[in-house]
Design an enzyme around this catalytic site. Structure first.
Site: not given
Length: 474
Positions: A100, A103-104, A180
């Protein structure tokens, strides 16, 4: 980037979990020289034409990278996606959250483009880009007008193949991801799904948060992420899919141009096999997990291990799920919301992985009504396990499965996703007509046999709300 936290199931969670396999009418042909002086060549297959769509073709490049397209001339848009067979379950415990995090970071700049240029070039033509990470794969996608497809291919392939991962960007995105995670903690309706996964899978990667935790994300170094990137994002692990008004040969040519000179322009290799279904994941004995929070509404999830995504019973499971909690006419919705007004939201769903699965019922209700909601849910599951569904209910469930699947193919994004998931998760594509036939073939006996086995299993319970563990000791 899209959030990695929303409940761990796809938007079609209430319908049949579709599967794909090779078309019998595929034909192969040679298509161009490979990188090593013509020794390796790309191979293209034209899959059987789908009466509900356009021509579907598949090309395997010498590097092992796969390109699938569906040409739909009536559309004026194209959805283009780069799918990587890497998700959070591929991380070690110290790496938790790396997929993840990466991905950012891939949107933060390449040797050709800054982060601003990546977003502005697509937005300047009215397009959109996004990405998401799941437990078994990661997707980067764009949707643009058909005339702007060359730009989308160049931008998306560039960011996936040649990201810089600058140290300053690592620190910036670390802060974003920590925010997040904190935001997720403020959304108990999402948190309960992660709590349930932990109740069933424990410390197995399928039981961990896709995002990682503050404890794993905070110390993660650029070198760790870079190593994960270059070892996992290889050509044989990647599927490129596009659907809309396009020409397959042109897409293949543009993809080859976009990855030329990058790490994805690699030596000849075979595509990676799809993730094996065995050995099955070992799940924990049924347990109860409670996350105490002073919320206005309690969130409960009751369920058990299900079946994996290649199990032939997945079509019967889709029917069962529809009747139990897949819509406003479902048994649970009618009993708990419509007749008794105990909850605003109540539904069932099935999540399926390569080697495991989940079946669960969710309800959000006032804390004082939790005991009654759980009692009604358990009673309904026991009733279906013992007595099964009626012929009329099975017919309705089959109609819901077929309708939700076909209606879900009304846009280029869903068609692009179908191509990629078929290749990445199953190894090939099941034609729409065959999938509908498989649903039609589900019998009342098929559904009731599965219901007796599945709903008779010991159930785990996850609760987020103003409670303690002792409140559910019974």
């Amino acid at each position: 980037m899209s959030r990695a936290f929303s409940a761990p199931f796809p938007p079609d969670r209430r319908g049949v979990a579709p599967g794909w396999r090779a078309s019998q009418s595929s034909r192969a042909r040679d298509n161009g020289a490979g990188r090593s002086g013509g020794a390796a060549r790309a191979v293209t297959r034209t899959l059987s034409d789908d009466p509900l769509g356009g021509t579907i073709r598949r090309t395997v490049l010498p590097s092992g990278l796969r390109v699938l397209t569906e040409a739909i001339p009536a559309m004026r848009s194209v959805s283009f996606g780069v799918w990587v067979a890497v998700g959070s379950r591929d991380e070690t415990r110290p790496q938790a959250g790396a997929a993840h995090f990466l991905e950012h970071l891939l949107f933060k700049g390449t040797h050709k483009r800054t982060a601003l240029e990546i977003s502005s070039q697509i937005e300047a033509v009215g397009g959109e880009t996004n990405a998401f990470t799941t437990k078994e794969y990661t997707c980067y996608y764009a949707r643009v007008l058909d005339e702007d497809l060359p730009l989308a291919i160049d931008v998306m392939c560039d960011l996936v193949a040649d990201s810089l991962l600058e140290p300053a960007d690592v620190e910036t995105e670390r802060g974003v991801i920590l925010e997040e995670i904190a935001m997720h903690d403020d959304e108990p309706g999402d948190e309960v799904h992660d709590l349930f996964a932990r109740a069933v899978y424990g410390d197995h990667p399928l039981g961990r948060l896709i995002s990682g935790t503050e404890e794993t994300v905070t110390p993660m170094t650029r070198r760790q992420i870079q190593t994960f990137y270059r070892s996992r994002y290889t050509a044989p692990q990647i599927v490129i899919a596009a659907a809309g008004n396009l020409d397959h040969a042109a897409v293949v040519r543009l993809v080859r141009q976009a990855v030329r000179g990058t790490p994805l322009d690699s030596d000849a290799a075979a595509p990676a096999a799809h993730r094996a279904a065995t050995p099955a994941v070992r799940t924990k004995p049924a347990t109860t997990l409670v996350e105490p929070k002073e919320t206005e509404q309690a969130h409960v999830l009751l369920g058990c291990p299900g079946i994996d995504r290649t199990d032939d019973r997945r079509f019967a499971l889709g029917v069962l799920n529809n009747v139990l909690g897949g819509g406003m006419s479902s048994r649970l919705f009618q009993e708990i919301r419509e007749q008794r007004g105990l909850a605003y939201s109540v539904y069932s769903y099935a999540s399926q992985y390569a080697d495991s699965g989940l079946f669960a019922v969710y309800a959000g209700c006032a804390p004082g009504k939790v005991d009654e909601v759980l009692a009604l849910t358990r009673a309904e599951l026991a009733r279906v396990a013992a007595d099964g569904l009626t012929e009329a209910e099975v017919a309705r469930g089959k109609g819901m499965s077929k309708g939700s699947f076909v209606l879900g193919l009304e846009d280029t994004g869903s068609r692009m996703s179908r191509l990629a998931k078929g290749e990445l998760l199953y190894g090939d594509l099941m034609p729409v007509d065959e999938l509908l036939r498989r649903v039609d073939e589900v019998s009342v006996a098929d559904v009731n046999t599965l219901a007796a086995e599945l709903l008779g299993r010991p159930m785990s319970l996850a609760v987020v709300g103003p409670f303690g563990e002792g409140d559910f000791s019974a």
